[in-house]
Design a protein around this motif. Structure first.
Motif, mmCIF file in Angstrom:
data_model
loop_
_atom_site.group_PDB
_atom_site.id
_atom_site.type_symbol
_atom_site.label_atom_id
_atom_site.label_comp_id
_atom_site.label_asym_id
_atom_site.label_seq_id
_atom_site.Cartn_x
_atom_site.Cartn_y
_atom_site.Cartn_z
ATOM 1 N N TYR A 1 0.833 -1.207 0.000
ATOM 2 C CA TYR A 1 0.000 0.000 0.000
ATOM 3 C C TYR A 1 0.867 1.255 0.000
ATOM 4 O O TYR A 1 1.000 1.944 1.023
ATOM 5 C CB TYR A 1 -0.944 -0.005 1.211
ATOM 6 C CG TYR A 1 -1.673 -1.308 1.392
ATOM 7 C CD1 TYR A 1 -2.481 -1.816 0.364
ATOM 8 C CD2 TYR A 1 -1.548 -2.048 2.555
ATOM 9 C CE1 TYR A 1 -3.146 -3.020 0.513
ATOM 10 C CE2 TYR A 1 -2.211 -3.250 2.710
ATOM 11 C CZ TYR A 1 -3.003 -3.731 1.684
ATOM 12 O OH TYR A 1 -3.659 -4.927 1.835
ATOM 13 N N SER B 1 0.466 4.201 -1.209
ATOM 14 C CA SER B 1 -0.217 5.468 -0.963
ATOM 15 C C SER B 1 -0.209 5.821 0.516
ATOM 16 O O SER B 1 -0.122 6.997 0.892
ATOM 17 C CB SER B 1 -1.658 5.401 -1.469
ATOM 18 O OG SER B 1 -1.700 5.228 -2.867
ATOM 19 N N ALA B 2 -0.309 4.805 1.375
ATOM 20 C CA ALA B 2 -0.294 5.051 2.821
ATOM 21 C C ALA B 2 1.030 5.662 3.242
ATOM 22 O O ALA B 2 1.080 6.592 4.062
ATOM 23 C CB ALA B 2 -0.551 3.752 3.572
ATOM 24 N N LEU C 1 1.145 9.415 2.263
ATOM 25 C CA LEU C 1 0.300 10.253 3.117
ATOM 26 C C LEU C 1 0.939 10.466 4.488
ATOM 27 O O LEU C 1 0.931 11.576 5.024
ATOM 28 C CB LEU C 1 -1.079 9.620 3.274
ATOM 29 C CG LEU C 1 -1.981 9.638 2.042
ATOM 30 C CD1 LEU C 1 -3.218 8.787 2.275
ATOM 31 C CD2 LEU C 1 -2.382 11.061 1.680
ATOM 32 N N LEU C 2 1.503 9.415 5.058
ATOM 33 C CA LEU C 2 2.091 9.525 6.387
ATOM 34 C C LEU C 2 3.378 10.350 6.367
ATOM 35 O O LEU C 2 3.645 11.113 7.304
ATOM 36 C CB LEU C 2 2.366 8.134 6.956
ATOM 37 C CG LEU C 2 1.102 7.320 7.282
ATOM 38 C CD1 LEU C 2 1.472 5.893 7.676
ATOM 39 C CD2 LEU C 2 0.298 7.990 8.386
ATOM 40 N N ARG D 1 2.341 13.893 6.319
ATOM 41 C CA ARG D 1 1.744 14.322 7.587
ATOM 42 C C ARG D 1 2.772 14.456 8.702
ATOM 43 O O ARG D 1 2.804 15.444 9.437
ATOM 44 C CB ARG D 1 0.655 13.319 7.989
ATOM 45 C CG ARG D 1 0.152 13.437 9.444
ATOM 46 C CD ARG D 1 -0.523 14.788 9.657
ATOM 47 N NE ARG D 1 -1.007 14.897 11.004
ATOM 48 C CZ ARG D 1 -0.254 15.265 12.052
ATOM 49 N NH1 ARG D 1 1.032 15.544 11.861
ATOM 50 N NH2 ARG D 1 -0.774 15.359 13.254
ATOM 51 N N TYR E 1 -5.195 8.557 11.146
ATOM 52 C CA TYR E 1 -4.940 9.613 10.160
ATOM 53 C C TYR E 1 -5.328 9.149 8.754
ATOM 54 O O TYR E 1 -5.977 9.890 8.015
ATOM 55 C CB TYR E 1 -3.473 10.017 10.188
ATOM 56 C CG TYR E 1 -3.148 11.098 9.188
ATOM 57 C CD1 TYR E 1 -3.583 12.402 9.385
ATOM 58 C CD2 TYR E 1 -2.437 10.807 8.025
ATOM 59 C CE1 TYR E 1 -3.309 13.394 8.456
ATOM 60 C CE2 TYR E 1 -2.159 11.793 7.095
ATOM 61 C CZ TYR E 1 -2.600 13.084 7.319
ATOM 62 O OH TYR E 1 -2.359 14.058 6.391
ATOM 63 N N LEU E 2 -4.935 7.941 8.381
ATOM 64 C CA LEU E 2 -5.305 7.421 7.060
ATOM 65 C C LEU E 2 -6.818 7.346 6.910
ATOM 66 O O LEU E 2 -7.364 7.650 5.842
ATOM 67 C CB LEU E 2 -4.684 6.036 6.852
ATOM 68 C CG LEU E 2 -3.158 5.968 6.780
ATOM 69 C CD1 LEU E 2 -2.701 4.517 6.663
ATOM 70 C CD2 LEU E 2 -2.628 6.788 5.605
ATOM 71 N N VAL F 1 -8.330 4.055 2.105
ATOM 72 C CA VAL F 1 -7.293 3.740 3.092
ATOM 73 C C VAL F 1 -6.223 2.841 2.473
ATOM 74 O O VAL F 1 -5.025 3.055 2.658
ATOM 75 C CB VAL F 1 -7.915 3.069 4.335
ATOM 76 C CG1 VAL F 1 -6.820 2.485 5.234
ATOM 77 C CG2 VAL F 1 -8.755 4.073 5.119
ATOM 78 N N PHE G 1 -5.159 4.905 -1.877
ATOM 79 C CA PHE G 1 -5.647 6.275 -1.940
ATOM 80 C C PHE G 1 -5.609 6.825 -3.363
ATOM 81 O O PHE G 1 -6.565 7.448 -3.828
ATOM 82 C CB PHE G 1 -4.814 7.147 -1.004
ATOM 83 C CG PHE G 1 -5.311 8.545 -0.844
ATOM 84 C CD1 PHE G 1 -6.433 8.820 -0.099
ATOM 85 C CD2 PHE G 1 -4.642 9.606 -1.447
ATOM 86 C CE1 PHE G 1 -6.894 10.118 0.061
ATOM 87 C CE2 PHE G 1 -5.088 10.899 -1.307
ATOM 88 C CZ PHE G 1 -6.221 11.160 -0.554
#
Length: 581
Positions: free
Chosen positions: A225, A227-228, A231-232, A235, A250-251, A270, A273
């Motif tokens: 995954y 995309s996770a 994103l993290l 962030r 957050y996800l 999730v 994304f």
């Protein structure tokens, strides 16, 4: 008795797990086309079962029930839950998971045959419970194709319960003759989405990756995954190490902010994304007329263009009374979807923006079910009103938090607004920002009104910046335009606010370069400071007249943590209670 069916191993058990509203289905012994090992029992499942049961008894097995609603909210899984509840009450049930295969749960046995046999032989292959008009067979079915059910499923002695997309083609063949109760399941809550995420088959792999990321700062090389990870990293960066649960929250919040409250959309977001973003963007309408047709059709539960209705619009049932046909509200699935669609339509139809907005609002107001959607087009009008009014100050009213995390704010008319908190009514330059990075190049001292034109901006609709260079102080007003009594936002906004405050501090530092005599410089120049103030903007005139006493503002998850890390605000929150639009 010859049922014309082949026998299958019987036996089904429903076991509730401790501490979770999850039910395990064990020993089903039937290949129903979908691997169902657990079902998250939502509150709406409980109430819907009561509705179905009461309707069947009140109608003595005549009529039926059609359960529809937003795609991806668990209508099909409700059928499994309903099946088990009925078997617990020793009911005779015909069950079809897809409209093609059929399973009969009869006494202590389970029997199966193709739907084509039932269509050909009809009632001859069905057992007759007892010769009484008050007893009947239950038929539970879903149909995946755009067609209606075979007649024996919905004819005497059956009481049909059909879960379906909001597409009359799938049920109109029997709705007209049997007049079933048409009802619907609601969208999910965040609490339900958090619990349901843990029931997904992909969840264990995701959590293993999150735990390794939080422990070592990176995901396993084989982590599926990506995309996770992106994103993290955006962030938290390299300096902050969240817990695995915080990272998961957050996800989840990001997916909700983008895609709304349909479980299928959120869980897809999730785990992947970027793909979810691509699917939704591909469904954005290419004309205003196309959007209007989709909204009108969905509001009246007519056949619609699937890509529009199911990817950008949300359908919410409105229960008028027990055992009565439900009404419907139609809105965009999320603020992000709404901004993207409105932005795209404004580029396609480059008329005067105010004229276009009034026309769109007027046309959608003719559809009672789309009132909230109509108000989405209000935002451009509010921007122009705020930026072009001059003379005096805006009337502000304080809001008070409830002490929870995240906070929930309500009006506090008994507490005065501090004297030093004022928002002047002055003509302001409207500055469109394509990104936060563009802010530093467009800063003006006291009359800047900044509108993010990137639809990915979360939490706020505009910002006003007041720079007091003499005091080395900046006041950042975060504006949220709303016409609903409740408004939430996105945890993504906390990160954006931090970026803005850092830009403002850098701007103030440049006005006061370091003095050679550092001690004298410290005494003469205060440390750059940014005050963040949140402002809910509510229209009180015209057909968009907003709420007053009962207005609420629910902030997104992660408030306290983001407040410490991202410096996104102090304890002052205010409401503009008068806006002449």
């Amino acid at each position: 008795m010859d049922l014309g069916m082949s026998s299958i191993r019987s036996g089904m058990e429903l076991r509730r797990l401790p501490h979770l509203s999850v039910w395990k289905l064990q020993g089903l012994g039937v290949d129903c086309g979908k691997r169902v090992t657990s079902v998250l029992v939502r509150d709406s499942y409980l109430s819907m079962f009561d509705t179905v049961w009461a309707e069947a008894l009140s109608q003595e097995g005549r009529g039926g029930v059609i359960i529809t609603g937003q795609p991806g909210i668990g209508k099909t899984l409700f059928n499994y839950y309903l099946l088990v509840r009925l078997l617990q009450r020793r009911q005779v049930v015909l069950f079809s998971p897809d409209g093609m295969r059929l399973f009969l749960f009869y006494h202590d046995g389970v029997y199966a045959l193709p739907m084509s046999v039932l269509a050909g032989r009809g009632r001859d292959v069905l057992p007759d419970p007892i010769s009484s008009s008050k007893l009947f067979l239950w038929t539970l079915f879903d149909i995946f194709e755009s067609r209606g059910p075979v007649l024996p499923l919905v004819a005497d002695p059956c009481f049909p319960v059909q879960t379906t997309l909001p597409d009359p083609i799938r049920y109109q063949t029997w709705e007209e003759s049997a007049t079933p109760l048409l009802t619907g399941l609601p969208l999910w809550t965040r609490e339900e989405l958090a619990a349901g995420l843990r029931c997904q088959t992909k969840y264990p792999i995701l959590m293993e990756g999150l735990e390794e990321y939080c422990a070592y700062g990176e995901f396993p090389q084989s982590f599926p995954y990506p995309s996770a990870l992106e994103l993290l990293e955006e962030r938290y960066g390299a300096d902050e190490v969240p817990s695995a649960d915080d990272a998961l929250d957050y996800l989840l919040d990001v997916a909700i902010e983008r895609f709304g409250y349909s479980a299928r959309d959120v869980f897809g977001g999730v785990f992947n994304f970027e793909d979810a973003i691509r699917v939704h963007k591909s469904a954005f309408p290419y004309s205003y007329a196309q959007l209007q047709e989709a909204v009108s059709s969905l509001a009246k539960i007519r056949s619609v263009d699937d890509s529009i209705a199911y990817e950008i619009l949300a359908l919410r049932p409105v229960n008028k009374a027990p055992l009565r046909r439900v009404g419907w509200d139609v809105d965009f699935k999320s603020d992000w979807v709404a901004r993207n669609v409105i932005r795209k339509l404004s580029l396609i139809e480059p008329e005067d923006l105010d004229t276009t907005s009034y026309r769109h609002i007027s046309s959608f107001q003719d559809i009672p079910q789309a009132r909230r959607l109509a108000e989405r087009f209000l935002e451009p009008l509010v921007h122009r009103s705020l930026a072009n009014c001059a003379g005096g100050f805006w009337t502000l009213t304080k809001m008070k938090p409830n002490g929870a995390d995240p906070p929930h704010f309500t009006l506090d008319r008994d507490s005065p607004v501090p004297d030093d908190v004022e928002l002047i009514r002055v003509r302001r330059d409207i500055i469109e920002l394509k990104s936060i990075a563009d802010l530093s190049a467009h800063l003006v001292d006291n009359n800047g009104y900044y509108i993010p034109v990137d639809p990915d901006f979360p939490l706020f609709d505009a910002i006003i910046i007041e720079l007091n260079r003499a005091k080395n102080l900046a006041v950042l007003w975060i504006l949220q335009i709303s016409t609903s009594r409740r408004h939430c936002g996105s945890s993504l906004g906390y990160l954006k606010i931090r970026e803005i405050t850092e830009i403002l501090k850098d701007e103030l530092k440049e006005d006061h370069p370091r003095n050679k005599n550092r001690a004298a410089h410290v005494q003469a120049t205060p440390t750059p400071s940014v005050q963040v103030r949140y402002l809910v903007v509510v229209p009180t005139h015209g057909p968009w007249r907003g709420p007053s006493q009962d207005l609420q503002w629910q902030f997104p998850q992660g408030w306290r943590q983001s407040k410490e890390w991202n410096n996104h605000g102090d304890n002052d929150y205010y409401l503009s209670d008068y806006l002449p639009v």
